[in-house]
Design an enzyme around this catalytic site. Structure first.
Site, PDB file in Angstrom:
ATOM      1  N   ASP A  87       7.580  71.977  11.235  1.00  0.00           N
ATOM      2  CA  ASP A  87       6.590  71.026  10.737  1.00  0.00           C
ATOM      3  C   ASP A  87       6.837  69.688  11.433  1.00  0.00           C
ATOM      4  OD1 ASP A  87       4.551  69.933   9.240  1.00  0.00           O
ATOM      5  OD2 ASP A  87       5.578  70.093   7.316  1.00  0.00           O
TER       6      ASP A  87
ATOM      7  N   ASP B 223      -2.424  69.806   6.327  1.00  0.00           N
ATOM      8  CA  ASP B 223      -2.405  69.391   4.926  1.00  0.00           C
ATOM      9  C   ASP B 223      -3.815  69.238   4.364  1.00  0.00           C
ATOM     10  OD1 ASP B 223       0.306  69.395   5.248  1.00  0.00           O
ATOM     11  OD2 ASP B 223       0.484  67.234   5.466  1.00  0.00           O
TER      12      ASP B 223
ATOM     13  N   GLU C 297       4.410  66.745  15.792  1.00  0.00           N
ATOM     14  CA  GLU C 297       3.388  66.125  16.644  1.00  0.00           C
ATOM     15  C   GLU C 297       3.971  65.166  17.703  1.00  0.00           C
ATOM     16  OE1 GLU C 297       1.920  67.850  13.169  1.00  0.00           O
ATOM     17  OE2 GLU C 297       3.264  66.135  13.253  1.00  0.00           O
TER      18      GLU C 297
END
Length: 994
Positions: free
Chosen positions: A570, A647, A573
């Site tokens: 997770d 999300d 980015e």
């Protein structure tokens, strides 16, 4: 105001806590759009959009890019030349080498670089370690094949204004390269499909030295005024500075740029690349995920129902993303396709920097010979990247499957997953203890709800230190893992790229001492903020860093993990809470001296890749296919795992948006995708939760997930009738796992999407091109349209062809008309699922608690007889579901054919393999005991009613199997069930029809 950089010790911990609490309790109303740039807040996007406005508005506009005629050469399928860019009214030019490669695959590649930059050193402020040249290493990460040159390509026409090259496997492709101004027209069968620089928007911001305006000399008392000669010299320097500034442009963001409280330094100055690409005669374009909008991309220059902002690709942690928007999300694939009734084409923009894409459409003029109809719309696109090369691949189709296959050959096909990964994944942030995990596991069994994987979010760690366990909440992770393993289940633990910056943490100490972390512009280890507070980020571009990362996953280092433990990446980015746009500063420095701006969209992929390698190598001889989920991704990420859409929220709109988002991933080469079932933020009402499970049962990646603040929502907590409805959806998924696994195999071999939009399966039907709320599953003929609206008890399904369709559950024949919609009843317990005639697909019908427990179960084949009343076909792929032995031929791939004229249903090897050429291993030997248990024939002819048994022939033996026949009644098709067929699933066999 205090910032993280001003704090230490307990104030650091307090800041981190407050940041987390702020994130947790922010009202779920909308994303903070002001935290993310719009085009006019991004200097290079604003400049290129203004450049486009100027070009389009002027009838006398001429692109300042011209090929130097004497520079061009053509050899072995490759054309090389030099483009001269005129940069001012004085006629000064910049040299841009261009290479146009024609590939054996039928693709064309256009690459434009900047000639080696002037020997004068660029002023690198703050002693920056940034490389001087344009970033040119994206290919090393993304491209895995398909680059062999087509030496049969040839020049078929050449004059002073253009050169035409014929290429392609059947020599039916052409590239017409125009020299002044530079542009390319790509044709198939003599018809123009794609144009480059047709509108003159090509723009490569060339390197220039930074010329500071001279400071006003401080006049001393009694000092004489500046002489005329000195004034002239100062004016000359100012003119030189202005000469290097493009006409009409704002220089204010050339060398640095501020957004919010962050300033991005740009030691290389402006270096964006931009190009207009026109899809001639195409109204619909698709791809460039990920965005929360329709599958058919919208126009972006304003107007009713259109966007005002370009589509943005800049991987970012977008908290509670909004719907129907072109704003950036967590991952990017700069691959766009255009489809119309008779043609499919595409472009792949190989650039890992921040990229924006404008889309406009222009209707063709009325054709007097076309009986009043207008010629087709052309879609114009304008691609803008902050840095790097101009590097574009062109796909000329002509079919959708040609595009996805060639893209897969170029960037890699999706990794063949373990079979458990196709089952249901149960997750939340966070299961609070190992006892909590074991309790959920027991209750799923108690309520007879199948699942394969349970997940742990960040709270399992010791104070957010990855590769550790909280000794109070998870004192016995091995015991937890063993309980799961006893039922064939798996555990997934989260591992993020940020490493807690704290003493006495071995991983942090090694990261710093070995210098494997991303550095800031001064060349020091970058410090930012994420879940642990002060953090450093592994630089997965470094080969040595990746090998070190792999060492951390070995069982003796990541204690508490077992062979049934897998990984979730997770925040890659990367997410940096106190960074610009919640990510890393662009002037950070990665391995090789490249600025983060050059590689930003690649960053998540490099981390995902490093983790995949780590899991694959954590124990010598383990030989299990890795499972690693990622949030950030780029082209090529499909080779190393799965992704999810981030999300989302527990709202009907997010359920509805998930379907085009997952479809978009599939056609962009990354089909192993899904959305958080139930919605991550918030608490879904019971109807929404049930409908979301029904939709999620048809995501390739099927996971329920929830925020730490959300109420517990395991399926058994829903209460009746909802628990039963959810359980039925889960059991449907598990019964169809053989067909899902077969679809994954096809994706791994030829790049086919796993769930397929209408334009992919029926590309000649223009009315279906933009439909994005229904889809087919692989080659099964299963057509599903999930319910995505509240209080909806019926659904309209668009029928793409003239085939017969049956209701999956009732065998009712659906009265359909090609190109029209049919309304189906869909009460809450019902999934709108149709079977298209002419297919054979496989199921396993015995309810089990996990996919591992189904491994040796017999199969059911479902045959849906086509409109012709006598034919159907399908296939089944099976391997051991976990190892790489399939690469050595240890698999079963059967083709099933119903041939009414021959009076038989048969099974043969789908690839024509001779079984004698494959030495059977342990798994294949054990599969001798697995058979076809029954065959259900929907639409069985009345002649079947005359016989109670059929003959089965296989492996030199003949026997009979019983048949029960149910005649048609009240809209339901006749069907027959052949029971206890008994033929080995891996053998040739023939069932002789009555």
């Amino acid at each position: 105001m205090l910032t993280p950089g001003h704090m230490s010790g307990r104030w650091t911990s307090l800041f981190c806590l407050l940041s987390v609490l702020c994130a947790l309790f922010t009202p779920a109303v909308s994303v903070k759009e002001h935290d993310f740039k719009k085009c006019d807040q991004s200097g290079f996007c604003k400049r290129n959009r203004a450049f486009a406005d100027q070009a389009v508005a002027s009838s006398s506009w001429h692109s300042p890019y011209n090929v130097l005629p004497e520079s061009k050469s053509f050899k072995d399928g490759q054309l090389q030349a030099t483009i001269l860019k005129t940069i001012n009214d004085n006629g000064d030019t910049v040299r841009l080498p261009v290479t146009i490669s024609f590939l054996q695959s039928g693709l064309a590649r256009v690459t434009v670089d900047e000639e080696k930059r002037q020997k004068k050193e660029i002023e690198l402020r703050h002693d920056s370690k940034a490389r001087k040249e344009r970033y040119n290493e994206a290919e090393q990460w993304v491209i895995v094949g398909g680059l062999a040159l087509d030496k049969g390509a040839k020049v078929t026409y050449e004059d002073k204004s253009q050169i035409t090259v014929q290429y392609g496997p059947t020599s039916n492709f052409e590239a017409v390269i125009k020299l002044a101004p530079f542009g390319i027209e790509f044709k198939r069968d003599g018809k123009t499909q794609i144009k480059f620089n047709d509108r003159g928007l090509l723009n490569m911001e060339h390197w220039r030295p930074k010329i500071e305006p001279p400071p006003e000399p401080e006049k001393k008392e009694g000092e004489a005024e500046q002489t005329e000669e000195e004034k002239k010299e100062a004016e000359k320097k100012e003119e030189e500075r202005k000469a290097n500034e493009p006409k009409g442009e704002d220089e204010s963001t050339w060398w640095d740029e501020s957004f919010g409280s962050n300033t991005d330094t740009k030691p290389r100055g402006p270096e964006s690349v931009a190009l207009d690409i026109s899809f001639v005669g195409f109204e619909n374009v698709f791809g460039i995920p990920s965005h929360a909008g329709p599958l058919s991309l919208k126009e972006t220059r304003g107007g009713e129902g259109k966007y005002t902002e370009p589509y943005r690709m800049y991987n970012a942690d977008v908290f509670e993303y909004i719907l129907d928007s072109p704003m950036t999300l967590y991952g990017s694939i700069p691959f766009m396709q255009a489809h119309r009734k008779d043609s499919s084409v595409g472009v792949f923009w190989l650039n890992a920097a921040e990229t924006w894409v404008d889309i406009t459409k222009a209707a063709g003029s009325r054709n007097p010979l076309s009986l009043g109809t207008s010629s087709k719309t052309t879609t114009h696109t304008h691609w803008i990247s902050e840095s790097g090369l101009l590097d574009v691949f062109v796909f000329l189709g002509p079919r959708p499957e040609d595009i996805t296959r060639k893209y897969g050959e170029l960037t890699g096909f999706t990794a063949m997953p373990q079979e458990f990964a196709l089952g249901y994944h149960q997750c939340r942030w966070n299961y609070v203890s190992d006892e909590d995990v074991k309790d959920v596991d027991r209750k799923m069994d108690k309520f007879k709800i199948p699942y394969d994987v349970i997940w742990l979010d960040i709270e399992y760690t010791d104070e957010k230190k990855y590769f550790t366990w909280d000794s109070h909440s998870f004192p016995d992770p091995i015991g937890m893992g063993k309980q799961l393993d006893a039922h064939g289940r798996k555990l997934v633990t989260i591992i993020d790229p940020h490493i807690k910056n704290v003493d006495n943490y071995e991983v942090n100490s090694e990261l710093k001492s070995k210098e494997f972390a991303v550095k800031n512009k001064e060349g020091n280890i970058f410090e930012g903020w994420c879940w642990p507070g002060s953090s450093h980020w592994i630089d997965a571009f470094s080969p040595a860093a990746r090998e070190w990362w792999a060492s951390l996953f070995k069982y003796d280092r990541f204690k508490g993990t077992m062979e049934n433990t897998w990984i979730w990446n997770d925040m890659n980015e990367p997410s940096v809470f106190n960074g610009p746009e919640t990510t890393m500063p662009k002037d950070n420095i990665h391995y090789g001296g490249w600025e983060h701006r050059d590689v930003h969209n690649l960053n998540g992929m490099t981390f995902h890749n490093a983790t995949h390698h780590a899991v694959e190598s954590r124990k010598p001889g383990e030989h299990q296919r890795p499972f690693v989920l990622t949030r950030a991704f780029f082209a090529g990420s499909q080779r190393v795992g799965a992704m999810w859409t981030g999300d989302n929220q527990a709202e009907w709109g997010h359920l509805q948006a998930s379907i085009p988002m997952v479809l978009s991933q599939g056609i962009a080469g990354f089909p192993f995708s899904g959305a958080d079932v139930g919605g991550f933020f918030g608490n879904p009402e019971k109807e929404l939760q049930a409908r979301w499970y029904q939709a999620g049962a048809f995501y390739p990646f099927f996971r329920g997930h929830a925020h730490i603040d959300a109420r517990r929502r395991e399926p058994y907590l829903a209460g009746e009738p909802y628990t039963s409805i959810i359980t039925a959806a889960l059991r449907l998924r598990y019964s169809l796992l053989p067909s899902w696994y077969t679809a994954f195999r096809q994706a791994a071999v030829d790049g086919s999407p796993i769930i397929r939009p209408m334009f992919y399966t029926n590309p000649t039907e223009e009315a279906g091109l933009a439909i994005d709320d229904q889809f087919f599953v692989g080659n099964t003929g299963l057509l599903v349209k999930p319910i995505t609206e509240k209080d909806k008890n019926s659904v309209d399904i668009w029928i793409p062809d003239s085939e017969v369709y049956y209701d999956y559950f009732t065998y009712n024949t659906i009265p359909t008309v090609k190109g029209h919609k049919v309304t189906l009843d869909a009460p809450l317990h019902k999934i709108p699922l149709l079977m298209q005639g002419g297919h054979i697909f496989a199921r396993r019908d015995r309810p089990r608690r996990s996919s591992a427990l189904m491994k040796w179960d017999d199969y059911t084949l479902v045959v849906t007889i086509g409109r012709d009343g006598k034919s159907a076909e399908g296939d089944l792929y099976v391997d051991d579901g976990s190892s790489f032995d399939f690469q050595a031929g240890q698999y079963i791939h059967r083709k099933f054919v119903l041939d009414g004229a021959a009076g038989a249903i048969s099974s043969v090897d789908a690839e024509g393999r001779d079984p004698k050429t494959v030495k059977e291993g342990e798994w294949m030997a054990k599969m001798h005991d697995v058979t076809v248990d029954k065959i259900i024939v929907v639409g069985a002819p009345a002649s079947w009613s005359k016989s109670k048994e059929v003959t089965v022939e296989s492996e030199g033996k003949t026997w009979t199997a019983s048949v029960s026949y149910t005649p048609a009644a009240k809209g339901r098709a006749a069907f027959a069930v052949v029971k206890k067929v008994g033929a080995r699933i891996g053998a040739d066999w023939k069932l002789v029809l009555p």
